[in-house]
Every structure is written in structure tokens, then in C-alpha cells.
Design a protein around this motif. Structure first.
Motif, short mmCIF file in Angstrom:
data_model
loop_
_atom_site.label_atom_id
_atom_site.label_comp_id
_atom_site.label_asym_id
_atom_site.label_seq_id
_atom_site.Cartn_x
_atom_site.Cartn_y
_atom_site.Cartn_z
N GLU A 1 0.81 -1.04 -0.02
CA GLU A 1 -0.01 0.12 -0.04
C GLU A 1 0.90 1.29 -0.15
OE1 GLU A 1 -3.35 0.83 0.05
OE2 GLU A 1 -3.92 -1.46 -0.17
N ASP A 2 1.95 1.03 0.72
CA ASP A 2 2.79 2.57 0.84
C ASP A 2 3.93 2.43 -0.18
OD1 ASP A 2 1.12 3.44 3.00
OD2 ASP A 2 2.27 2.40 4.48
N TRP A 3 4.29 1.29 -0.86
CA TRP A 3 5.55 1.24 -1.66
C TRP A 3 5.30 2.10 -3.01
CZ3 TRP A 3 9.19 -2.59 -0.45
CH2 TRP A 3 10.63 -2.55 -1.19
N PRO A 4 6.40 2.61 -3.34
CA PRO A 4 6.08 3.66 -4.43
C PRO A 4 6.33 2.92 -5.63
CG PRO A 4 8.50 3.93 -3.33
CD PRO A 4 7.54 2.94 -2.58
N PRO A 5 5.68 3.31 -6.76
CA PRO A 5 5.86 2.77 -8.12
C PRO A 5 7.09 3.04 -8.65
CG PRO A 5 4.38 4.44 -8.27
CD PRO A 5 4.55 4.26 -6.72
N TYR A 6 7.76 2.43 -9.61
CA TYR A 6 8.99 2.49 -10.20
C TYR A 6 9.01 3.70 -11.02
CZ TYR A 6 13.04 2.20 -13.29
OH TYR A 6 14.16 2.74 -14.10
N ASP A 7 9.73 4.60 -10.89
CA ASP A 7 9.90 5.97 -11.76
C ASP A 7 11.23 5.82 -12.47
OD1 ASP A 7 10.12 8.64 -12.81
OD2 ASP A 7 8.70 9.22 -11.31
N PRO A 8 11.42 5.48 -13.82
CA PRO A 8 12.68 5.63 -14.21
C PRO A 8 13.45 6.84 -14.27
CG PRO A 8 10.96 5.71 -15.85
CD PRO A 8 10.23 5.36 -14.77
N VAL A 9 12.63 7.98 -14.03
CA VAL A 9 13.56 9.36 -13.91
C VAL A 9 14.15 9.33 -12.48
CG1 VAL A 9 13.09 11.74 -13.66
CG2 VAL A 9 11.69 10.33 -15.37
N PHE A 10 13.44 8.91 -11.34
CA PHE A 10 14.00 9.33 -10.03
C PHE A 10 14.84 7.93 -9.46
CE2 PHE A 10 10.30 12.45 -10.25
CZ PHE A 10 11.05 13.34 -10.03
N ASP A 11 14.43 6.73 -10.30
CA ASP A 11 14.99 5.62 -9.47
C ASP A 11 16.17 5.18 -10.52
OD1 ASP A 11 13.22 5.36 -7.31
OD2 ASP A 11 11.52 4.82 -8.85
N PRO A 12 17.31 5.39 -10.22
CA PRO A 12 18.46 4.80 -11.20
C PRO A 12 18.34 3.28 -11.39
CG PRO A 12 19.31 5.24 -8.97
CD PRO A 12 17.81 5.70 -9.05
N ILE A 13 18.03 2.41 -10.45
CA ILE A 13 18.09 1.09 -10.63
C ILE A 13 16.32 0.62 -10.24
CG2 ILE A 13 19.09 -1.05 -9.46
CD1 ILE A 13 21.31 0.82 -8.44
N ASP A 14 16.11 -0.36 -10.95
CA ASP A 14 14.87 -0.98 -10.64
C ASP A 14 14.66 -2.40 -10.20
OD1 ASP A 14 15.95 -2.74 -12.46
OD2 ASP A 14 14.39 -2.31 -14.35
N ARG A 15 15.56 -2.54 -9.53
CA ARG A 15 15.89 -4.04 -8.82
C ARG A 15 15.57 -4.16 -7.35
NH1 ARG A 15 16.45 -8.79 -11.28
NH2 ARG A 15 17.05 -7.62 -13.08
N VAL A 16 14.71 -4.89 -6.93
CA VAL A 16 14.43 -5.11 -5.35
C VAL A 16 15.07 -6.52 -4.87
CG1 VAL A 16 12.58 -5.20 -3.76
CG2 VAL A 16 12.36 -3.69 -5.46
N PHE A 17 15.80 -6.55 -3.89
CA PHE A 17 16.33 -7.79 -3.30
C PHE A 17 15.20 -8.10 -1.84
CE2 PHE A 17 19.60 -9.64 -0.25
CZ PHE A 17 19.28 -10.79 -0.33
N LEU A 18 14.56 -9.56 -2.17
CA LEU A 18 13.63 -9.99 -1.32
C LEU A 18 14.12 -11.29 -0.74
CD1 LEU A 18 10.79 -9.65 0.17
CD2 LEU A 18 9.67 -10.68 -1.79
#
Length: 556
Positions: free
Chosen positions: A395-412
Motif C-alpha cells: 500500500e505504501d510502496w512507491p511505483p518504479y519511476d525511471p526518472v527518479f529511480d536509477p535502479i529498478d531491482r528489489v532484493f527480497l
């Protein structure tokens, strides 16, 4: 340095003969140990403790401390079932002369309870340096926990009497006065002590209270008069009993009246006082929950139902941890304390610490997971503001934004049996996810036979279930809890699993939090206590109900 001055361990010993600390462990509640007592225990080489206080003090001693046993050697006392300490003074002297730091722990206070004075004199005669760390005396601490103040605004006299050594003159003086008398005696000698006071002039209708196992969750207090105490103990089926030699504190005087105790008995009126509560979680996860249960007066019993083991193929985890250092990830999301533990162990294996998280955003599900990260030196950037779950985190996690997020990967890093809810949600938000098995959860070994019998036979007052797996695993390794046992569940899914196993759910946590679950159980216990009092019934624990009694389901 302690608030009261430097500790003995802060300076080198003045001689090669070591040092002795005579330490008061209090009446029984571990929370009554002083700060100075904890300091002394942490630096002890040898711990000489009476059997009844060893459990109170040992947890504060360092690993590897020597604890010589005090055995029974007196034949007469052995036959009577009364422990006599074996040459404690000799044990202390021998260790101190060998250059060791010795802590001699006694019940209550060293100067008022026991015979520590003789041991101090022996040290002084032998030239062995020693110190005294006062403790809460039994005759002061027990009445306080029983809700019996010894003095009031009028400042009445208080007399302390040890019935085992009191002379006829002592009984005469106390009996002829109107002072509050605090009598140390045994359960089967209370009536005799009351008779001594009546014979010396006290009125038979003088109120008194008798407390056994004071300051512990086994504490029990009876209110009577000098003339009726024998009858009260008999009617309560306390006497005759093989436990008649147990020590008690009796308070004689108007301040021990039933009317005042109804208002001042703060300890025995705790919502879960004396409840034996089963906590089926791993040891690492149950510590803070058990502390909370103790604050409500309960006696937590931790039974691990899940064992945590490394993944069968660790290579994936190793690559992911190295990826953290090389900048592969924008986020790392922790869904459990065990996930934090698994990553931390890998860090330590590679010689890394919390600084390796620099530049990486960290998310945590739940307050316990966040606390584990803070303990590691990492402050989470994202914790669910609402429901403490994977869904709440999304609910609180931000969507990926290629402008502001230099990397698109999450370690779970997660357990081998984790659901796909979080992975699917993150992918929907535009993130790439490295879903890595960080640890495996397996069913723990069965608990000891006596614990299994207590579970199935109604020996526990309540069981806390914190997940569906704890329900399945507990039933699998120990059997189904008895129908008199209160069943408390952390959420609807866990409650459904419990009902599928034939259990009636009495308490449902309003939020998926272990602390809210414990709070809900305490509220249930408080309502149960108040209902018994309003009905004029004695307040009993669920395990004291007769087998087969019908149970009413309530939720909070």
C-alpha cells in the motif's frame, strides 16, 4: 561507573586473594535486583547462591561462571525436607583465596535475611576484601507486593519477628503493643505464631495477611484474623500439606485488613496473574513477547514450533548479498526477523557491517522486523503505515519511476514457504524482484514429555498462535491443547486454521501484531476477572476449571 560509585571490577584487586560480594537477590521477583547487583554478577568468576535465588541471579552472570552446588548434608534436615546450605562460607573462602571474584547471593537482603554476617566476619578475619550489595528484604518486599502497607500517615511502629528464633520476651513485647508486626515463619507454623501473639495480649480479631511465594507469579495471600487463620487455611485446603515448611510473611495489624487489600493488591490483581501461557515461537522471536506477558502477571512458557535452517543451495543468497555491495539493488525488503538474521549472518561471514547498506533503501514489515534492523544499525526507510503485512507494505510502496529511480531491482530475502503476494505486487508496480530463499523453516523437535502432557491435559491457561504454521506445528509435535485452554490468534487466517484443527478461538487480535495479541489476551483476562468478582465467585485461572466445562467464545 555505576551511579553509586565505581564497581569493584573497575580497579585491580588489592591482593591476590580475590574479592567477595555479598549480594541481596530480593524476595523472588528478578526485576527487584539492583543495578549494582547486576554489575557485580557480570564480573563474577564464582557464583555461590542459595538454591531458591540461583535462577534469579544466574542469567546476569557471564558465560562460564562457576556455580558450586550447595547440597544438603544435615541428616535431620534432610528427613524433614528442609534444605541446609553446605559449607557456603568454606566455598566462598576457598574461591577468594584462589584469587577469584566471588558473588555470594542470598535471598532478600544480606544484612537482614539469612546468616551472611557470619560469612562476612570470616572474610574479615582472613583478610579477604569484601563488599555488600543490599537487596530488597523479604519482610519489606513481600508485604508491598501483597498490597499491605506497613506504615501510614500516623507513623505506627513496625516490628519484625522471626518466629523460628523469637524468644518469649519478644512475643510478649510485640503482643503487648499496637505495632504492625511482620512475622517471618512457615505455612504450618502461622497458627502457632498467631497463638503466641494472642497469648501475649493481642485481640483475636486483629486482622492479618499471610503471603506465600511473595513477589513471584506463584504468590498467594490469605486474609484472616489471629483467631481464624488456622480455620481459613484449612478451608482453603492449604493445610495440611507437604509444602507446610514453605516460608511465608504474615503481617498483623489494621493495615492488613481485607478492605484495604481489595484496593491495594496491585500485583495479584494483574489481568493474567499466575496464568501459564504457551508461546509457540522460536526463541529469538519470543523474548519481547514473553516480557510483555510477564508485565501482565503471566508465566510464559516458550515452546519452539519452528526451527530455522540455512537454504539447501546457498549460492543464490551469496550472489544477492554481493549484489548489495556492487550496487545491483535500489531496495531490499525484509518481511521477518529471520530474514534480517539471515542477511546479517552473511554480512558477518564476508566481514561486512551495516555500512554496506549505504545508498540502498530498506523496507521492513512489522515492528519486530524494524527493531531487528535497528539493532543491526540500519534504520528502515519504509514501514507500513497501516496493516503490518506484505499487503500493507505494498500500500505504501512507491511505483518504479525511471526518472527518479536509477535502479529498478528489489532484493527480497525470504523463507522457503513465503507467499508470492509481495513479489506479484512489486512487479505490478514496475519493479524487478530477486526473490531469494534466505532460510528454510522446518518443524521443530517435540517438546519434553511433561510439556506435551500439560498441553493436552489442560495444564496451560492460554496458548498464543502467531501464524497458521504455529497451529499446525504445535498440534503436530505436541498434540491439541485441552478444551479449557484459552486460544488466542493473531488474525483471521490463523483463527481459521485453529478451528480447522478443532480448537475454539477465544481471543482474536485486532491487528496482526504479537504485542496487540498479548494485549488482547490481557483484556480477555481482565474481563474474566471482573465477571467472577461481580458474580461473587473466586477468581480462578482457566486451568483450574473442571475438565469438560463448556467454553464461551469471545473476540476482541
Amino acid at each position: 561507573m555505576s551511579p553509586t560509585g565505581p564497581a569493584a571490577s573497575d580497579f585491580p584487586a588489592l591482593s591476590a586473594q580475590g574479592h567477595v560480594t555479598f549480594l541481596g537477590a530480593g524476595p523472588g521477583d528478578p526485576g527487584l535486583l539492583t543495578l549494582r547487583a547486576v554489575e557485580a554478577l557480570a564480573s563474577a568468576d564464582v557464583l555461590v547462591a542459595e538454591p531458591e535465588v540461583l535462577g534469579v541471579v544466574r542469567c546476569h552472570a557471564r558465560a562460564g561462571v562457576s556455580t558450586p552446588e550447595l547440597a544438603i548434608v544435615d541428616a535431620q534436615s534432610t528427613a524433614a525436607g528442609v534444605p541446609v546450605l553446605r559449607d557456603a562460607a568454606n566455598l566462598v573462602m576457598e574461591a577468594a583465596k584462589g584469587g577469584r571474584r566471588v558473588v555470594r547471593a542470598v535471598s532478600g537482603d544480606p544484612g537482614l535475611d539469612g546468616n551472611a554476617g557470619a560469612e562476612m566476619l570470616a572474610c574479615a578475619t582472613a583478610g579477604i576484601p569484601f563488599e555488600v550489595v543490599p537487596g530488597v528484604a523479604n519482610v519489606v518486599g513481600v508485604p508491598a507486593y501483597a498490597g499491605v502497607p506497613l506504615r501510614d500517615a500516623q507513623g505506627a511502629d513496625v516490628r519484625f519477628v522471626d518466629a523460628r528464633t523469637a524468644s518469649g520476651r519478644c512475643w510478649t513485647e510485640v503482643g503487648a503493643s499496637d505495632a504492625t508486626a511482620v512475622v517471618s515463619t512457615t505455612l504450618d507454623s502461622v497458627a502457632a505464631a498467631a497463638g503466641e501473639l494472642v497469648a501475649a495480649g493481642r485481640k483475636p480479631d486483629t486482622p492479618l495477611t499471610v503471603t506465600v511465594a511473595g513477589t513471584t507469579t506463584h504468590q498467594r495471600t490469605w486474609t484472616a484474623t489471629l483467631g481464624t487463620i488456622a480455620q481459613v487455611l484449612k478451608q482453603a485446603k492449604v493445610l495440611p500439606s507437604p509444602d507446610g515448611h514453605r516460608s511465608v510473611i504474615a503481617v498483623v495489624g489494621e493495615r492488613s485488613s481485607a478492605a484495604q487489600r481489595d484496593q491495594l493488591a496491585w500485583f495479584e490483581s494483574k489481568p493474567l496473574f499466575g496464568w501459564k501461557v504457551l508461546v509457540p515461537r522460536t526463541k529469538e522471536q519470543s523474548a519481547s513477547l514473553s516480557d510483555q506477558l510477564r508485565s501482565y502477571g503471566a508465566v510464559p512458557h516458550e515452546v519452539p514450533t519452528i526451527a530455522v535452517e540455512p537454504p539447501r543451495t546457498p549460492q543464490q543468497m551469496e550472489r544477492a548479498v554481493k549484489g548489495l555491495v556492487t550496487g545491483r539493488y535500489e531496495w531490499i525488503a525484509f518481511t521477518s526477523v529471520n530474514a534480517v538474521k539471515a542477511v546479517r549472518e552473511k554480512f558477518e561471514e564476508y566481514g561486512l557491517d551495516a555500512r554496506a547498506f549505504a545508498g540502498i533503501k530498506v523496507a521492513a514489515v512489522g515492528e519486530q522486523t524494524a527493531a531487528a534492523l535497528v539493532d543491526f544499525g540500519v534504520k528502515p526507510d519504509l514501514v507500513p503505515s497501516g496493516e503490518q503485512s506484505a499487503a500493507g507494505l505494498l500500500e505504501d510502496w512507491p511505483p518504479y519511476d525511471p526518472v527518479f529511480d536509477p535502479i529498478d531491482r528489489v532484493f527480497l530475502p525470504r523463507a522457503d514457504i513465503a507467499t508470492e503476494t509481495l513479489v506479484a505486487g512489486l512487479i505490478e508496480l514496475g519493479w524487478e524482484v530477486d526473490d531469494v530463499t534466505a532460510y528454510r523453516t522446518v518443524r521443530a523437535s517435540p517438546p519434553p514429555a511433561d510439556t506435551r502432557e500439560a498441553i493436552k491435559g489442560g495444564g496451560f491457561d492460554a496458548v498464543l498462535f502467531t501464524s497458521s504454521s504455529t497451529v499446525r506445528n504445535l498440534v503436530g509435535i505436541a498434540g491439541k491443547p485441552h478444551n479449557v485452554t484459552v486460544i488466542a490468534c493473531i488474525g483471521p487466517a490463523t483463527a481459521k486454521t485453529a478451528e480447522e484443527h478443532g480448537l475454539r478461538v477465544d481471543v482474536l487480535s485486532p491487528e496482526p501484531s504479537v504485542h496487540k495479541l498479548a494485549e488482547a489476551l490481557a483484556e480477555f483476562g481482565e474481563r474474566r476477572r471482573e465477571a467472577a468478582k461481580e458474580a461473587g465467585d473466586p477468581v480462578t485461572r482457566p486451568s483450574e476449571r473442571r475438565p469438560g466445562a463448556r467454553r464461551r467464545r469471545t473476540t476482541t
